[in-house]
Design a protein around this motif. Structure first.
Motif, PDB file in Angstrom:
ATOM      1  N   ALA A  77      -4.701   6.101   8.207  1.00 16.55           N
ATOM      2  CA  ALA A  77      -6.132   6.167   7.920  1.00 16.55           C
ATOM      3  C   ALA A  77      -6.970   5.436   8.964  1.00 16.55           C
ATOM      4  O   ALA A  77      -8.153   5.747   9.142  1.00 16.55           O
ATOM      5  CB  ALA A  77      -6.412   5.578   6.533  1.00 16.55           C
ATOM      6  N   ILE A  78      -6.384   4.475   9.670  1.00 12.21           N
ATOM      7  CA  ILE A  78      -7.149   3.646  10.608  1.00 12.21           C
ATOM      8  C   ILE A  78      -7.839   4.466  11.697  1.00 12.21           C
ATOM      9  O   ILE A  78      -9.039   4.260  11.958  1.00 12.21           O
ATOM     10  CB  ILE A  78      -6.242   2.546  11.211  1.00 12.21           C
ATOM     11  N   PRO A  79      -7.153   5.417  12.373  1.00 11.78           N
ATOM     12  CA  PRO A  79      -7.860   6.190  13.413  1.00 11.78           C
ATOM     13  C   PRO A  79      -8.980   7.077  12.869  1.00 11.78           C
ATOM     14  O   PRO A  79      -9.803   7.556  13.643  1.00 11.78           O
ATOM     15  CB  PRO A  79      -6.742   7.059  14.018  1.00 11.78           C
ATOM     16  N   LEU A  80      -9.004   7.312  11.572  1.00 12.85           N
ATOM     17  CA  LEU A  80     -10.074   8.095  10.965  1.00 12.85           C
ATOM     18  C   LEU A  80     -11.329   7.260  10.759  1.00 12.85           C
ATOM     19  O   LEU A  80     -12.393   7.802  10.446  1.00 12.85           O
ATOM     20  CB  LEU A  80      -9.611   8.662   9.613  1.00 12.85           C
ATOM     21  N   MET A  81     -11.216   5.944  10.943  1.00 12.68           N
ATOM     22  CA  MET A  81     -12.344   5.047  10.697  1.00 12.68           C
ATOM     23  C   MET A  81     -12.786   4.267  11.934  1.00 12.68           C
ATOM     24  O   MET A  81     -13.936   3.842  12.025  1.00 12.68           O
ATOM     25  CB  MET A  81     -11.978   4.059   9.580  1.00 12.68           C
ATOM     26  N   HIS A 107     -12.360   9.802   5.677  1.00 16.33           N
ATOM     27  CA  HIS A 107     -12.348  11.259   5.852  1.00 16.33           C
ATOM     28  C   HIS A 107     -10.916  11.751   6.008  1.00 16.33           C
ATOM     29  O   HIS A 107     -10.108  11.148   6.699  1.00 16.33           O
ATOM     30  CB  HIS A 107     -13.173  11.655   7.071  1.00 16.33           C
ATOM     31  N   GLN A 108     -10.637  12.869   5.375  1.00 18.42           N
ATOM     32  CA  GLN A 108      -9.316  13.477   5.502  1.00 18.42           C
ATOM     33  C   GLN A 108      -9.266  14.377   6.736  1.00 18.42           C
ATOM     34  O   GLN A 108     -10.213  15.136   6.980  1.00 18.42           O
ATOM     35  CB  GLN A 108      -8.991  14.324   4.264  1.00 18.42           C
ATOM     36  N   PRO A 109      -8.184  14.298   7.536  1.00 15.89           N
ATOM     37  CA  PRO A 109      -8.050  15.232   8.657  1.00 15.89           C
ATOM     38  C   PRO A 109      -7.819  16.643   8.150  1.00 15.89           C
ATOM     39  O   PRO A 109      -7.240  16.844   7.084  1.00 15.89           O
ATOM     40  CB  PRO A 109      -6.814  14.700   9.409  1.00 15.89           C
ATOM     41  N   LYS A 110      -8.265  17.618   8.917  1.00 15.27           N
ATOM     42  CA  LYS A 110      -8.072  19.010   8.525  1.00 15.27           C
ATOM     43  C   LYS A 110      -6.613  19.413   8.739  1.00 15.27           C
ATOM     44  O   LYS A 110      -6.002  19.019   9.722  1.00 15.27           O
ATOM     45  CB  LYS A 110      -8.977  19.923   9.349  1.00 15.27           C
ATOM     46  N   LEU A 154     -21.469  -0.881  14.034  1.00 18.61           N
ATOM     47  CA  LEU A 154     -21.597  -1.796  12.906  1.00 18.61           C
ATOM     48  C   LEU A 154     -21.029  -1.168  11.637  1.00 18.61           C
ATOM     49  O   LEU A 154     -20.439  -1.857  10.801  1.00 18.61           O
ATOM     50  CB  LEU A 154     -23.074  -2.152  12.715  1.00 18.61           C
ATOM     51  N   LYS A 155     -21.166   0.168  11.508  1.00 24.41           N
ATOM     52  CA  LYS A 155     -20.700   0.853  10.304  1.00 24.41           C
ATOM     53  C   LYS A 155     -19.186   0.792  10.177  1.00 24.41           C
ATOM     54  O   LYS A 155     -18.659   0.475   9.101  1.00 24.41           O
ATOM     55  CB  LYS A 155     -21.184   2.303  10.329  1.00 24.41           C
ATOM     56  N   TRP A 156     -18.441   1.094  11.254  1.00 27.00           N
ATOM     57  CA  TRP A 156     -16.984   1.070  11.147  1.00 27.00           C
ATOM     58  C   TRP A 156     -16.466  -0.357  10.993  1.00 27.00           C
ATOM     59  O   TRP A 156     -15.460  -0.591  10.315  1.00 27.00           O
ATOM     60  CB  TRP A 156     -16.314   1.802  12.315  1.00 27.00           C
ATOM     61  N   GLN A 157     -17.141  -1.316  11.607  1.00 32.55           N
ATOM     62  CA  GLN A 157     -16.734  -2.707  11.434  1.00 32.55           C
ATOM     63  C   GLN A 157     -16.944  -3.166   9.994  1.00 32.55           C
ATOM     64  O   GLN A 157     -16.111  -3.892   9.436  1.00 32.55           O
ATOM     65  CB  GLN A 157     -17.513  -3.607  12.393  1.00 32.55           C
ATOM     66  N   TYR A 203       2.081  -1.600  19.629  1.00 39.23           N
ATOM     67  CA  TYR A 203       2.975  -0.489  19.277  1.00 39.23           C
ATOM     68  C   TYR A 203       2.275   0.494  18.356  1.00 39.23           C
ATOM     69  O   TYR A 203       2.275   1.710  18.586  1.00 39.23           O
ATOM     70  CB  TYR A 203       4.237  -1.052  18.634  1.00 39.23           C
ATOM     71  N   MET A 204       1.625  -0.014  17.310  1.00 38.23           N
ATOM     72  CA  MET A 204       0.936   0.888  16.381  1.00 38.23           C
ATOM     73  C   MET A 204      -0.273   1.531  17.039  1.00 38.23           C
ATOM     74  O   MET A 204      -0.578   2.707  16.801  1.00 38.23           O
ATOM     75  CB  MET A 204       0.523   0.114  15.119  1.00 38.23           C
ATOM     76  N   ALA A 205      -0.974   0.794  17.904  1.00 35.76           N
ATOM     77  CA  ALA A 205      -2.129   1.370  18.599  1.00 35.76           C
ATOM     78  C   ALA A 205      -1.695   2.500  19.524  1.00 35.76           C
ATOM     79  O   ALA A 205      -2.388   3.515  19.653  1.00 35.76           O
ATOM     80  CB  ALA A 205      -2.860   0.283  19.397  1.00 35.76           C
ATOM     81  N   MET A 206      -0.548   2.349  20.194  1.00 40.33           N
ATOM     82  CA  MET A 206      -0.007   3.420  21.040  1.00 40.33           C
ATOM     83  C   MET A 206       0.234   4.687  20.225  1.00 40.33           C
ATOM     84  O   MET A 206      -0.100   5.799  20.654  1.00 40.33           O
ATOM     85  CB  MET A 206       1.302   2.963  21.691  1.00 40.33           C
ATOM     86  N   ILE A 207       0.818   4.518  19.050  1.00 40.91           N
ATOM     87  CA  ILE A 207       1.102   5.662  18.191  1.00 40.91           C
ATOM     88  C   ILE A 207      -0.193   6.319  17.722  1.00 40.91           C
ATOM     89  O   ILE A 207      -0.334   7.548  17.750  1.00 40.91           O
ATOM     90  CB  ILE A 207       1.952   5.224  16.975  1.00 40.91           C
ATOM     91  N   GLN A 208      -1.151   5.517  17.309  1.00 38.20           N
ATOM     92  CA  GLN A 208      -2.411   6.056  16.789  1.00 38.20           C
ATOM     93  C   GLN A 208      -3.191   6.808  17.864  1.00 38.20           C
ATOM     94  O   GLN A 208      -3.913   7.749  17.565  1.00 38.20           O
ATOM     95  CB  GLN A 208      -3.255   4.919  16.204  1.00 38.20           C
TER      96      GLN A 208
END
Length: 407
Positions: free
Chosen positions: A124-128, A189-192, A3-6, A328-333
């Protein structure tokens, strides 16, 4: 947790829809203004080049900075810059008619700012979002863009007709402000970074390039996207020209086509979000290209009296688009680490952007000499052939890297 990420994406997309909507209004209104005042396909192609070329040139290098910088702050600054130059152009149109050269310069500056905004958002999307939900999120994102492409042209032509192009540009400023305010309410969140050593631009660029070329399925799709973009991207500029020159209709008919195309994209985005895990991503992408190619071919042979048929064809063309862009973008992420995504996404975006000016440069003189339908027809043939080649290549590669192409 779910629920939080949504909720995070609900906040982000509720703000982005205003920015994307007003940008859609500006894009259509500027194209229609140039179409109506010049009647030249070459002028439209130059405007298209001004909108694409800066992103294409800057893209490969911007990714290094995106992976260093705060991605939320980058989005806010980039959107603010776009709004600022919309304001400047709006003031010029409010007090008079600026030269074509000045319009081109502003379009180039807006494009340069967009080169930072779009990849920062995608990175930023895969970070959330959870990894298994990336294709579904891509479907949501396509729906946001689609909704804006439906309402944007209609609102743009209404405001343009009732007031001026300057008023449309002022609304773009308001849309960017709303989007930025909504971003303030979410945390990304920022990736390291890869290492604690002093940053080296060229070393980081090389790391991103090496990571990209190691994933062969992504390389193949990116090359195919470049070919697809050469044929298809000029059509975004040529749709109003098709309505005016081939069918002899005005601005409201042109905005209707844009709206129908967008409604198709909404339908496609909804369907993608529902069936996202049914088939492999590459299956959706090949079917998408085949449908887009077929509708382009049909548009290239349609008669002047068959505007209603063109409306129907535009719907199916729009419905097919999310099934390529989203997977296509989901494959990359999924295929790359978050700390590398800014570089990879900016690289693949640049490939598309670099191929688009090639298409625009070819389309202008061809359309002026042979007519707009010629470009629709032959771009459709190229897109269909591209779909067949991708499918054949992935049939050979699926044993090598099956995890990248899974839906």
């Amino acid at each position: 947790m779910q629920l939080k990420w949504q909720k995070t994406f609900a906040i982000i997309f509720s703000g982005q829809i205003f920015s994307i909507l007003t940008s859609s209004m500006v894009q259509f209104s500027v194209i229609w203004h140039l179409t109506q005042t010049t009647g030249s396909a070459s002028v439209l192609m130059i405007a298209g080049l001004a909108g694409f070329l800066p992103q294409a040139i800057l893209g490969p290098f911007i990714g290094v900075w995106l992976d260093r910088w705060n991605r939320k702050l980058t989005m806010i600054i980039a959107d603010s810059a776009i709004a600022f130059f919309s304001l400047i152009l709006g003031l010029y149109f409010f007090f008079g008619e600026p030269s074509l050269a000045f319009v081109y310069v502003i379009l180039m500056i807006r494009s340069a700012a967009s080169a930072f905004h779009a990849p920062a958002f995608q990175a930023a999307i895969p970070l959330m979002a959870p990894e298994d939900q990336l294709t579904r999120v891509a479907g949501w994102q396509q729906m946001v863009y689609s909704f804006s492409s439906v309402i944007g042209p209609a609102l743009g032509i209404a405001v343009y007709s009732a007031t001026s192009l300057g008023a449309v540009l002022f609304l773009d400023v308001a849309g960017a402000l709303i989007a930025n305010v909504m971003l303030l309410f979410v945390k990304i969140h920022q990736p390291k970074p890869e290492a604690a050593q002093a940053p080296s631009f060229f070393k980081e660029f090389k790391l991103g390039w090496n990571a990209f070329i190691k994933v062969k399925p992504i390389v193949v799709i990116t090359i195919a996207t470049a070919i697809f973009s050469i044929g298809f991207m000029p059509l975004a500029t040529l749709f109003p020209f098709m309505t005016l020159s081939h069918f002899g209709r005005g601005g409201y008919s042109a905005s209707l086509i844009e709206a129908i195309f967008g409604i198709g994209m909404i339908a496609g985005g909804v369907l993608l979000s529902v069936v996202a895990s049914k088939w492999k991503d590459i299956t959706y992408m090949c079917l998408s290209l085949a449908m887009i190619g077929l509708t382009c071919v049909l548009s290239g042979v349609i008669s002047k009296e068959a505007f209603v048929l063109f409306v129907i064809v535009s719907f199916f063309m729009g419905a097919a688009a999310p099934f390529f862009n989203g997977p296509y973008m989901a494959m990359i992420q999924r295929a790359f680490e978050p700390s590398m995504l800014g570089r990879v996404i900016s690289l693949v975006t640049s490939v598309m952007m670099l191929s688009s000016p090639i298409g625009l440069a070819l389309a202008g003189p061809i359309v002026d000499k042979y007519g707009v339908q010629v470009w629709f027809f032959w771009s459709g043939i190229v897109i269909i052939l591209t779909s067949a080649v991708i499918f054949a290549l992935f049939q050979r590669m699926r044993v090598e890297l099956p995890e990248v192409s899974e839906g």
